[in-house]
Write a protein that holds these residues in place. Structure first.
Motif, PDB file in Angstrom:
ATOM      1  N   ASP A   1      47.047  59.326  51.854  1.00 19.87           N
ATOM      2  CA  ASP A   1      47.591  58.690  53.058  1.00 19.87           C
ATOM      3  C   ASP A   1      47.957  57.227  52.847  1.00 19.87           C
ATOM      4  OD1 ASP A   1      47.244  61.052  54.406  1.00 19.87           O
ATOM      5  OD2 ASP A   1      45.392  60.455  55.421  1.00 19.87           O
ATOM      6  N   ASN A   2      47.543  56.662  51.732  1.00 24.26           N
ATOM      7  CA  ASN A   2      47.801  55.241  51.455  1.00 24.26           C
ATOM      8  C   ASN A   2      48.326  55.089  50.023  1.00 24.26           C
ATOM      9  OD1 ASN A   2      46.466  53.609  53.887  1.00 24.26           O
ATOM     10  ND2 ASN A   2      45.107  55.317  53.380  1.00 24.26           N
ATOM     11  N   PRO A   3      49.595  55.461  49.790  1.00 24.40           N
ATOM     12  CA  PRO A   3      50.151  55.398  48.433  1.00 24.40           C
ATOM     13  C   PRO A   3      50.061  53.989  47.853  1.00 24.40           C
ATOM     14  CG  PRO A   3      51.650  56.534  49.940  1.00 24.40           C
ATOM     15  CD  PRO A   3      50.585  55.915  50.790  1.00 24.40           C
ATOM     16  N   ALA A   4      49.956  53.917  46.551  1.00 26.54           N
ATOM     17  CA  ALA A   4      49.847  52.631  45.870  1.00 26.54           C
ATOM     18  C   ALA A   4      51.068  51.760  46.135  1.00 26.54           C
ATOM     19  CB  ALA A   4      49.702  52.865  44.370  1.00 26.54           C
ATOM     20  N   LYS A   5      50.829  50.484  46.247  1.00 21.24           N
ATOM     21  CA  LYS A   5      51.906  49.506  46.445  1.00 21.24           C
ATOM     22  C   LYS A   5      51.909  48.519  45.269  1.00 21.24           C
ATOM     23  CE  LYS A   5      51.892  49.573  51.524  1.00 21.24           C
ATOM     24  NZ  LYS A   5      50.947  50.697  51.660  1.00 21.24           N
ATOM     25  N   ALA A   6      53.065  47.977  45.004  1.00 23.36           N
ATOM     26  CA  ALA A   6      53.161  46.951  43.965  1.00 23.36           C
ATOM     27  C   ALA A   6      52.343  45.735  44.373  1.00 23.36           C
ATOM     28  CB  ALA A   6      54.620  46.559  43.754  1.00 23.36           C
ATOM     29  N   ASN A   7      51.607  45.174  43.436  1.00 20.97           N
ATOM     30  CA  ASN A   7      50.795  43.993  43.688  1.00 20.97           C
ATOM     31  C   ASN A   7      51.611  42.756  43.306  1.00 20.97           C
ATOM     32  OD1 ASN A   7      48.907  41.973  43.856  1.00 20.97           O
ATOM     33  ND2 ASN A   7      47.356  43.013  42.615  1.00 20.97           N
ATOM     34  N   LYS A   8      52.144  42.070  44.306  1.00 19.48           N
ATOM     35  CA  LYS A   8      53.035  40.929  44.053  1.00 19.48           C
ATOM     36  C   LYS A   8      52.300  39.734  43.447  1.00 19.48           C
ATOM     37  CE  LYS A   8      56.272  42.304  47.683  1.00 19.48           C
ATOM     38  NZ  LYS A   8      56.921  41.938  48.967  1.00 19.48           N
ATOM     39  N   SER A   9      50.992  39.700  43.622  1.00 17.76           N
ATOM     40  CA  SER A   9      50.210  38.597  43.051  1.00 17.76           C
ATOM     41  C   SER A   9      49.340  39.091  41.895  1.00 17.76           C
ATOM     42  CB  SER A   9      49.328  37.949  44.125  1.00 17.76           C
ATOM     43  OG  SER A   9      48.451  38.897  44.698  1.00 17.76           O
ATOM     44  N   TRP A  10      49.858  40.056  41.178  1.00 16.31           N
ATOM     45  CA  TRP A  10      49.087  40.719  40.131  1.00 16.31           C
ATOM     46  C   TRP A  10      48.627  39.753  39.055  1.00 16.31           C
ATOM     47  CZ3 TRP A  10      51.289  43.127  35.225  1.00 16.31           C
ATOM     48  CH2 TRP A  10      50.286  43.804  34.513  1.00 16.31           C
ATOM     49  N   ASP A  11      47.338  39.807  38.775  1.00 13.54           N
ATOM     50  CA  ASP A  11      46.730  39.099  37.657  1.00 13.54           C
ATOM     51  C   ASP A  11      46.611  40.089  36.505  1.00 13.54           C
ATOM     52  OD1 ASP A  11      45.077  37.927  35.783  1.00 13.54           O
ATOM     53  OD2 ASP A  11      43.659  37.134  37.240  1.00 13.54           O
ATOM     54  N   LYS A  12      47.228  39.794  35.390  1.00 13.42           N
ATOM     55  CA  LYS A  12      47.273  40.749  34.278  1.00 13.42           C
ATOM     56  C   LYS A  12      45.888  41.060  33.705  1.00 13.42           C
ATOM     57  CE  LYS A  12      52.064  39.908  32.889  1.00 13.42           C
ATOM     58  NZ  LYS A  12      52.418  39.142  34.085  1.00 13.42           N
ATOM     59  N   LYS A  13      44.867  40.358  34.156  1.00 12.44           N
ATOM     60  CA  LYS A  13      43.505  40.669  33.754  1.00 12.44           C
ATOM     61  C   LYS A  13      42.911  41.803  34.601  1.00 12.44           C
ATOM     62  CE  LYS A  13      42.563  35.934  32.174  1.00 12.44           C
ATOM     63  NZ  LYS A  13      41.720  34.729  32.361  1.00 12.44           N
ATOM     64  N   GLU A  14      43.701  42.324  35.537  1.00 10.66           N
ATOM     65  CA  GLU A  14      43.248  43.392  36.426  1.00 10.66           C
ATOM     66  C   GLU A  14      44.009  44.679  36.094  1.00 10.66           C
ATOM     67  OE1 GLU A  14      42.165  40.839  40.438  1.00 10.66           O
ATOM     68  OE2 GLU A  14      44.181  41.659  40.225  1.00 10.66           O
ATOM     69  N   PRO A  15      43.512  45.498  35.169  1.00 11.34           N
ATOM     70  CA  PRO A  15      44.245  46.694  34.757  1.00 11.34           C
ATOM     71  C   PRO A  15      44.296  47.805  35.793  1.00 11.34           C
ATOM     72  CG  PRO A  15      42.115  46.584  33.655  1.00 11.34           C
ATOM     73  CD  PRO A  15      42.299  45.273  34.362  1.00 11.34           C
TER      74      PRO A  15
END
Length: 373
Positions: free
Chosen positions: A270-284
């Motif tokens: 019910d809650n599909p993944a969304k792009a993380n606009k503030s993505w920290d590349k240390k968060e796989p």
């Protein structure tokens, strides 16, 4: 406890909210998920190849539970297989199919026009992967590739799929976090699940498909797999036989009840993944693409000896134990960090071990028509 032999799926009068493909619906988690989705009014297409990795009577029992006849001889023939309509709920239909059959999979997607896909079909089992590795390549790699390609070419933008806590491999930092490194698996099964996560991210990035991987932690409960510890221990206890206890009983497992797993899966659908606009590349576990990984575990590891004691409490008898060293491919402890599950989906599994084991044993005694003497 429900009467499993006469279980009725609620034939909801609500508008169908989604048309969902659930693969692995003759399997443990998939059969439970199909019933939950149907109960809230979704239309479900179930898929399974009903292989003989374990007792097929249990698989057919799960299908009968959802109104699918056990012989699969009847049904509407179509170019890519045979569709069986449930006798209990017309919103449910089932097809026997191998994920590795690329052409049939593509035709299925073209015909059915799914709103979402939940891929739970896989060759399961850590220890079996030591003796039959090819089965894991066929189902877990080629099969998953066909799922991704079918989504891509049929505009399905919502894909969730089963990963596994086994991906943590040699990681010894507890609790296991989705932001830990998982580059050191210790079984081919684990490697295949890690591969699924990598493949999914690629399709999220290239084709804007929302993909969510679910790392399940030691699922147990009614209709469980006969190759898993709870099933084996219960069977042995009822037959007056001893059980093999590996790592001399010094195992910790984050046992997670199947209903808790299914609730987590539904929240992800019910809650599909969304792009993380503030993505920290240390968060796989997240990405600049619409991609996400969650742990689904009880967040409360249990000593194996306490798990066995809970079985003994329910049965009212002691079980003779053969204490053995740890097996190849096994890890000594699992423990799920479910912080993201709580923060993103407001959910945390909570069923106690004793409650879950009691439910399983009640089911076992009924399904196999045995007495606890």
């Amino acid at each position: 406890m429900e009467n499993n032999s006469e279980l009725k799926i609620k034939n909801s009068t609500l508008l169908k909210s989604k048309k969902i493909l659930v693969t692995g619906t003759a399997g443990f988690i998939g059969s439970h998920l199909a019933i939950k989705l149907l109960g809230r009014g979704d239309e479900v297409v179930g898929l399974d190849n009903i292989n003989d990795y374990y007792d097929q009577n249990v698989k057919y029992g799960r299908l009968q539970r959802t109104g699918i006849i056990d012989s699969l001889e009847d049904g509407k023939k179509i170019p890519y297989g045979k569709i069986i309509i449930s006798r209990i709920d017309s919103n449910y239909k089932f097809i026997k199919l191998n994920l590795e059959d690329k052409e049939a999979m593509m035709q299925l997607f073209e015909q059915e026009k799914f709103d979402a896909v939940c891929n739970l079909a896989a060759q399961a089992g850590v220890r079996y992967s030591l003796t039959n590795p090819a089965a894991y390549m066929d189902s877990n790699i080629i099969g998953f590739m066909n799922i991704l390609e079918s989504c891509r070419h049929n505009n399905v933008k919502n894909l969730s799929y089963a990963s596994s806590s086994s991906v943590y491999g040699l990681n010894e930092e507890l609790p296991f976090s989705t932001n830990h490194n998982v580059d050191h698996p210790i079984s081919l099964y684990a490697a295949s699940k890690k591969s699924n996560e990598l493949m999914a991210h690629t399709y999220s990035h290239l084709f804007d498909i929302s993909t969510t991987g679910l790392r399940f932690f030691t699922v147990y409960g009614p209709w469980g797999r006969p190759d898993m510890a709870l099933f084996l221990f219960t069977k042995a206890a009822l037959e007056g036989k001893s059980i093999d206890v590996f790592n001399n009983g010094n195992m910790l497992r984050d046992f997670t009840y199947v209903d808790d797993i299914v609730e987590g899966v539904i929240r992800v659908i019910d809650n599909p993944a969304k792009a993380n606009k503030s993505w920290d590349k240390k968060e796989p576990s997240t990405s600049s693409a619409p991609y996400k990984i969650y742990n689904i575990g009880n967040n409360n590891p249990v000593k194996l000896m306490d798990f066995i004691e809970a079985i003994e409490n329910k049965l009212g008898k002691k079980i003779e134990k053969n204490m053995l060293p740890i097996q190849a491919g096994d890890v000594p402890a699992t423990y799920a960090d479910v912080t993201d599950l709580v923060e993103d989906l407001n959910y945390k599994p909570e069923t106690s071990i004793q409650e879950g084991i009691n439910n399983f044993i009640d089911w076992y005694l009924e399904f196999f028509n045995v007495e606890n003497k």
